[in-house]
Design a protein around this motif. Structure first.
Motif, PDB file in Angstrom:
ATOM      1  N   GLY A 120       2.878  30.091 -14.166  1.00 13.83           N
ATOM      2  CA  GLY A 120       2.963  31.545 -14.044  1.00 13.83           C
ATOM      3  C   GLY A 120       3.399  32.197 -15.342  1.00 13.83           C
ATOM      4  O   GLY A 120       2.878  33.253 -15.732  1.00 13.83           O
ATOM      5  N   LEU A 121       4.349  31.584 -16.034  1.00  7.86           N
ATOM      6  CA  LEU A 121       4.813  32.130 -17.305  1.00  7.86           C
ATOM      7  C   LEU A 121       3.744  32.007 -18.384  1.00  7.86           C
ATOM      8  O   LEU A 121       3.603  32.890 -19.246  1.00  7.86           O
ATOM      9  CB  LEU A 121       6.086  31.394 -17.756  1.00  7.86           C
ATOM     10  CG  LEU A 121       7.354  31.700 -16.950  1.00  7.86           C
ATOM     11  CD1 LEU A 121       8.454  30.717 -17.313  1.00  7.86           C
ATOM     12  CD2 LEU A 121       7.817  33.136 -17.185  1.00  7.86           C
ATOM     13  N   ALA A 122       2.989  30.920 -18.355  1.00  7.30           N
ATOM     14  CA  ALA A 122       1.950  30.696 -19.361  1.00  7.30           C
ATOM     15  C   ALA A 122       0.679  31.481 -19.070  1.00  7.30           C
ATOM     16  O   ALA A 122      -0.141  31.699 -19.966  1.00  7.30           O
ATOM     17  CB  ALA A 122       1.625  29.209 -19.443  1.00  7.30           C
ATOM     18  N   GLY A 123       0.514  31.907 -17.820  1.00  5.17           N
ATOM     19  CA  GLY A 123      -0.690  32.642 -17.458  1.00  5.17           C
ATOM     20  C   GLY A 123      -1.903  31.761 -17.269  1.00  5.17           C
ATOM     21  O   GLY A 123      -3.031  32.244 -17.183  1.00  5.17           O
ATOM     22  N   LYS A 124      -1.699  30.451 -17.192  1.00  6.04           N
ATOM     23  CA  LYS A 124      -2.801  29.530 -16.959  1.00  6.04           C
ATOM     24  C   LYS A 124      -2.241  28.208 -16.455  1.00  6.04           C
ATOM     25  O   LYS A 124      -1.035  27.955 -16.553  1.00  6.04           O
ATOM     26  CB  LYS A 124      -3.605  29.305 -18.229  1.00  6.04           C
ATOM     27  CG  LYS A 124      -2.796  28.802 -19.413  1.00  6.04           C
ATOM     28  CD  LYS A 124      -3.660  28.705 -20.657  1.00  6.04           C
ATOM     29  CE  LYS A 124      -2.832  28.311 -21.874  1.00  6.04           C
ATOM     30  NZ  LYS A 124      -3.667  28.213 -23.091  1.00  6.04           N
ATOM     31  N   ALA A 125      -3.130  27.364 -15.917  1.00 13.89           N
ATOM     32  CA  ALA A 125      -2.696  26.086 -15.352  1.00 13.89           C
ATOM     33  C   ALA A 125      -2.465  25.084 -16.480  1.00 13.89           C
ATOM     34  O   ALA A 125      -3.411  24.565 -17.064  1.00 13.89           O
ATOM     35  CB  ALA A 125      -3.729  25.560 -14.373  1.00 13.89           C
ATOM     36  N   ILE A 126      -1.197  24.845 -16.781  1.00 16.09           N
ATOM     37  CA  ILE A 126      -0.822  23.872 -17.801  1.00 16.09           C
ATOM     38  C   ILE A 126      -0.127  22.681 -17.163  1.00 16.09           C
ATOM     39  O   ILE A 126      -0.433  21.531 -17.444  1.00 16.09           O
ATOM     40  CB  ILE A 126       0.102  24.521 -18.853  1.00 16.09           C
ATOM     41  CG1 ILE A 126      -0.691  25.547 -19.663  1.00 16.09           C
ATOM     42  CG2 ILE A 126       0.718  23.465 -19.769  1.00 16.09           C
ATOM     43  CD1 ILE A 126       0.138  26.319 -20.642  1.00 16.09           C
ATOM     44  N   THR A 138       5.246  16.012 -11.530  1.00 13.36           N
ATOM     45  CA  THR A 138       5.354  15.916 -12.984  1.00 13.36           C
ATOM     46  C   THR A 138       5.994  14.583 -13.349  1.00 13.36           C
ATOM     47  O   THR A 138       7.062  14.258 -12.874  1.00 13.36           O
ATOM     48  CB  THR A 138       6.216  17.070 -13.552  1.00 13.36           C
ATOM     49  OG1 THR A 138       5.634  18.308 -13.155  1.00 13.36           O
ATOM     50  CG2 THR A 138       6.280  17.005 -15.061  1.00 13.36           C
ATOM     51  N   LYS A 139       5.348  13.806 -14.235  1.00 11.65           N
ATOM     52  CA  LYS A 139       5.847  12.486 -14.584  1.00 11.65           C
ATOM     53  C   LYS A 139       6.350  12.395 -16.024  1.00 11.65           C
ATOM     54  O   LYS A 139       6.926  11.412 -16.418  1.00 11.65           O
ATOM     55  CB  LYS A 139       4.739  11.432 -14.378  1.00 11.65           C
ATOM     56  CG  LYS A 139       4.313  11.262 -12.923  1.00 11.65           C
ATOM     57  CD  LYS A 139       5.435  10.683 -12.064  1.00 11.65           C
ATOM     58  CE  LYS A 139       4.931  10.213 -10.711  1.00 11.65           C
ATOM     59  NZ  LYS A 139       4.351  11.228  -9.868  1.00 11.65           N
ATOM     60  N   ARG A 140       6.091  13.416 -16.849  1.00 12.32           N
ATOM     61  CA  ARG A 140       6.525  13.344 -18.241  1.00 12.32           C
ATOM     62  C   ARG A 140       6.838  14.755 -18.740  1.00 12.32           C
ATOM     63  O   ARG A 140       6.470  15.746 -18.126  1.00 12.32           O
ATOM     64  CB  ARG A 140       5.410  12.740 -19.107  1.00 12.32           C
ATOM     65  CG  ARG A 140       4.110  13.523 -19.063  1.00 12.32           C
ATOM     66  CD  ARG A 140       3.015  12.847 -19.869  1.00 12.32           C
ATOM     67  NE  ARG A 140       1.753  13.564 -19.752  1.00 12.32           N
ATOM     68  CZ  ARG A 140       1.425  14.645 -20.455  1.00 12.32           C
ATOM     69  NH1 ARG A 140       2.286  15.150 -21.344  1.00 12.32           N
ATOM     70  NH2 ARG A 140       0.254  15.233 -20.302  1.00 12.32           N
ATOM     71  N   GLN A 141       7.510  14.817 -19.891  1.00 12.56           N
ATOM     72  CA  GLN A 141       7.812  16.100 -20.489  1.00 12.56           C
ATOM     73  C   GLN A 141       6.539  16.772 -20.987  1.00 12.56           C
ATOM     74  O   GLN A 141       5.640  16.129 -21.512  1.00 12.56           O
ATOM     75  CB  GLN A 141       8.790  15.928 -21.662  1.00 12.56           C
ATOM     76  CG  GLN A 141      10.203  15.620 -21.230  1.00 12.56           C
ATOM     77  CD  GLN A 141      11.164  15.649 -22.404  1.00 12.56           C
ATOM     78  OE1 GLN A 141      10.761  15.514 -23.551  1.00 12.56           O
ATOM     79  NE2 GLN A 141      12.430  15.834 -22.120  1.00 12.56           N
ATOM     80  N   GLN A 142       6.470  18.077 -20.809  1.00 15.72           N
ATOM     81  CA  GLN A 142       5.361  18.865 -21.311  1.00 15.72           C
ATOM     82  C   GLN A 142       5.935  20.067 -22.060  1.00 15.72           C
ATOM     83  O   GLN A 142       6.951  20.619 -21.659  1.00 15.72           O
ATOM     84  CB  GLN A 142       4.471  19.352 -20.162  1.00 15.72           C
ATOM     85  CG  GLN A 142       3.944  18.228 -19.283  1.00 15.72           C
ATOM     86  CD  GLN A 142       3.123  18.741 -18.127  1.00 15.72           C
ATOM     87  OE1 GLN A 142       1.956  19.029 -18.257  1.00 15.72           O
ATOM     88  NE2 GLN A 142       3.763  18.872 -16.974  1.00 15.72           N
ATOM     89  N   LYS A 143       5.274  20.482 -23.140  1.00 15.93           N
ATOM     90  CA  LYS A 143       5.756  21.599 -23.937  1.00 15.93           C
ATOM     91  C   LYS A 143       4.695  22.687 -23.967  1.00 15.93           C
ATOM     92  O   LYS A 143       3.502  22.409 -24.080  1.00 15.93           O
ATOM     93  CB  LYS A 143       6.076  21.140 -25.368  1.00 15.93           C
ATOM     94  CG  LYS A 143       7.181  20.098 -25.430  1.00 15.93           C
ATOM     95  CD  LYS A 143       7.470  19.671 -26.867  1.00 15.93           C
ATOM     96  CE  LYS A 143       8.568  18.616 -26.908  1.00 15.93           C
ATOM     97  NZ  LYS A 143       8.875  18.176 -28.290  1.00 15.93           N
ATOM     98  N   VAL A 144       5.145  23.959 -23.888  1.00 14.38           N
ATOM     99  CA  VAL A 144       4.218  25.073 -23.911  1.00 14.38           C
ATOM    100  C   VAL A 144       4.924  26.297 -24.480  1.00 14.38           C
ATOM    101  O   VAL A 144       6.096  26.551 -24.195  1.00 14.38           O
ATOM    102  CB  VAL A 144       3.658  25.364 -22.498  1.00 14.38           C
ATOM    103  CG1 VAL A 144       4.780  25.656 -21.515  1.00 14.38           C
ATOM    104  CG2 VAL A 144       2.667  26.508 -22.529  1.00 14.38           C
ATOM    105  N   ARG A 145       4.201  27.060 -25.292  1.00 10.54           N
ATOM    106  CA  ARG A 145       4.726  28.300 -25.863  1.00 10.54           C
ATOM    107  C   ARG A 145       4.208  29.459 -25.025  1.00 10.54           C
ATOM    108  O   ARG A 145       3.017  29.541 -24.725  1.00 10.54           O
ATOM    109  CB  ARG A 145       4.267  28.445 -27.318  1.00 10.54           C
ATOM    110  CG  ARG A 145       4.955  29.569 -28.075  1.00 10.54           C
ATOM    111  CD  ARG A 145       4.593  29.486 -29.551  1.00 10.54           C
ATOM    112  NE  ARG A 145       5.365  30.433 -30.346  1.00 10.54           N
ATOM    113  CZ  ARG A 145       4.955  31.653 -30.651  1.00 10.54           C
ATOM    114  NH1 ARG A 145       3.766  32.073 -30.232  1.00 10.54           N
ATOM    115  NH2 ARG A 145       5.709  32.446 -31.384  1.00 10.54           N
ATOM    116  N   ILE A 146       5.096  30.376 -24.645  1.00  9.07           N
ATOM    117  CA  ILE A 146       4.711  31.511 -23.806  1.00  9.07           C
ATOM    118  C   ILE A 146       5.018  32.814 -24.545  1.00  9.07           C
ATOM    119  O   ILE A 146       5.681  32.825 -25.590  1.00  9.07           O
ATOM    120  CB  ILE A 146       5.431  31.482 -22.447  1.00  9.07           C
ATOM    121  CG1 ILE A 146       6.946  31.674 -22.625  1.00  9.07           C
ATOM    122  CG2 ILE A 146       5.130  30.188 -21.696  1.00  9.07           C
ATOM    123  CD1 ILE A 146       7.691  31.873 -21.328  1.00  9.07           C
ATOM    124  N   ALA A 147       4.561  33.915 -23.974  1.00  8.75           N
ATOM    125  CA  ALA A 147       4.815  35.220 -24.564  1.00  8.75           C
ATOM    126  C   ALA A 147       6.315  35.511 -24.574  1.00  8.75           C
ATOM    127  O   ALA A 147       7.076  34.980 -23.760  1.00  8.75           O
ATOM    128  CB  ALA A 147       4.073  36.293 -23.772  1.00  8.75           C
TER     129      ALA A 147
END
Length: 319
Positions: A131-137, A147-156
Motif C-alpha cells: 500500500g505504501l509503495a503503490g504496487k505489489a512488491i 514473507t521468508k526474507r528481508q525485502q527493501k523498497v523506497r517509497i514516497a
C-alpha cells in the motif's frame, strides 16, 4: 505454554538484530483486534533504542472504541506513536511517512529515513508495504509466515523501508494470548487444538460481545461456566494452566455445540460435530462476520511480574 519457532524465524531474528543499528524508525505492525498479544516482546527487546511507530492493522475489523483506547495507550509511551489503519486503504497510509520523519528527528538531507517493518506472521506487514509503495512488491497471503526474507523498497516521502519475515517468539507464556493469536489466524491452525481454540474464543466473545454472538448465531442464552472434572486435569509433565473458561465465566463448549447444531454440525442420532462449529466460528470471526470486535483491552495487559516469563523467552531467543 506454546512453543513454535521455525528455523527461518530464527534467521530473521538475527537479520533484524544486525540491521537495526542502521535503522532510524521501527514500524511494528499489530493486529488491532489484539494489540498486546500480537506484539512480540522479543522485537521490543531488539529495538528498545529505536523510535517505534505502532501500526494497528485491520482497524476495520476492530471495535473503534477499543482501538482509540489502544492508540492512546501507545501514544503515552516514550518515542512511540500509534496509528490505526486498514492496510488495503491507501489513503489511510498517507500519514505514515510524515510520522516516520517526526519520530526519526534530524536526518541528513542527502538520505532517506530508514524504516524497518516488523511484526509477527499474518498481521498485514506485506499488505502495508504494498500500500505504501503503490504496487505489489511484498508477497501477501492469509497464511502465517508468507514473507521468508528481508525485502527493501523506497517509497514516497523520502522513506526507505525494509520488510522482514514475521517472527514469533520461542515460547508464548501467556495462554490467553496464545489462544487469541490462534483465533485470529496468526498461529497455524495445527499449533493448538482447533476445537479448543474455538471453545475458548466462544467463551471470550460471550464475555466481551454477548449481543453480537447471540445475534449472529441466534442463541437464546449464553450458559455460565461450571467446571468439568476433566477441565482441571493437567498433564504430569506440563505446567499448571489457567482455566480460561472460568476466567471468561461462560461455557464455551456449550456455546460452540449450539453453533455447530445450527450450522450443519448436527449428525445422525443427535451427535454434534464440534469441529464444524469451530470452523464456522473462527472463519466468521477472522472475516468480520460477527461485527467489529476486539479481543483485549489495555486493562488485559498482565502486571510486570506476570510478564517475566515473556522476557525470559526473549532472552533465550537472542542467545
Amino acid at each position: 505454554m506454546l512453543g513454535w519457532y521455525p528455523g527461518h524465524m530464527n534467521k530473521a531474528r538475527r537479520q533484524i538484530k544486525e540491521a537495526l543499528p542502521e535503522i532510524d524508525v521501527a514500524i511494528e505492525v499489530l493486529d488491532a483486534r489484539l494489540p498486546y498479544s500480537s506484539a512480540n516482546p522479543m522485537l521490543a527487546e531488539l529495538n528498545r533504542h529505536t523510535p517505534v511507530l505502532k501500526i494497528l492493522s485491520r482497524a476495520d475489523l476492530a471495535d473503534p472504541e477499543r482501538t482509540r483506547e489502544w492508540v492512546a495507550h501507545f501514544d503515552a509511551q516514550p518515542d512511540t506513536r500509534a496509528l490505526a489503519v486498514t492496510t488495503t486503504q491507501a489513503r489511510e497510509l498517507k500519514r505514515i511517512p510524515r510520522l516516520c520523519h517526526d519520530l526519526a528527528g534530524q536526518v541528513r538531507a542527502d538520505r532517506d529515513v530508514r524504516v524497518m517493518v516488523m511484526g509477527i506472521p499474518n498481521v498485514g506487514k506485506s499488505t502495508l508495504i504494498n500500500g505504501l509503495a503503490g504496487k505489489a512488491i511484498a508477497k501477501t497471503g492469509n497464511e502465517p509466515a508468507v514473507t521468508k526474507r528481508q525485502q527493501k523498497v523506497r517509497i514516497a516521502g523520502r522513506v526507505a523501508l525494509v520488510d522482514t519475515p514475521g517472527v514469533l517468539w520461542p515460547k508464548i507464556e501467556d495462554q490467553a494470548s496464545a489462544y487469541r493469536l490462534a483465533a485470529s489466524g496468526a498461529i497455524r491452525d495445527t499449533a493448538i487444538d482447533y476445537v479448543d481454540v474455538a471453545v475458548v474464543t466462544a467463551a471470550e466473545l460471550a464475555r466481551r460481545y454477548p449481543e453480537a454472538l447471540q445475534a449472529r448465531y441466534k442463541l437464546k442464552a449464553l450458559p455460565a461456566y461450571a467446571p468439568h472434572p476433566e477441565a482441571e486435569r493437567v498433564e504430569a509433565d506440563g505446567p499448571e494452566r489457567p482455566d480460561l473458561l472460568a476466567l471468561a465465566g461462560f461455557d464455551g463448549h456449550a456455546i460452540l455445540a449450539e453453533i455447530a447444531s445450527k450450522r450443519g454440525g448436527l449428525r445422525a442420532g443427535g451427535e454434534v460435530d464440534l469441529h464444524r462449529g469451530a470452523e464456522v466460528l473462527l472463519h466468521e470471526l477472522r472475516h468480520g462476520k460477527l461485527g467489529r470486535l476486539t479481543l483485549e483491552t489495555p486493562a488485559d495487559i498482565p502486571a510486570p511480574a506476570a510478564e517475566s516469563g515473556e522476557n525470559v523467552a526473549g532472552s533465550d531467543a537472542s542467545a
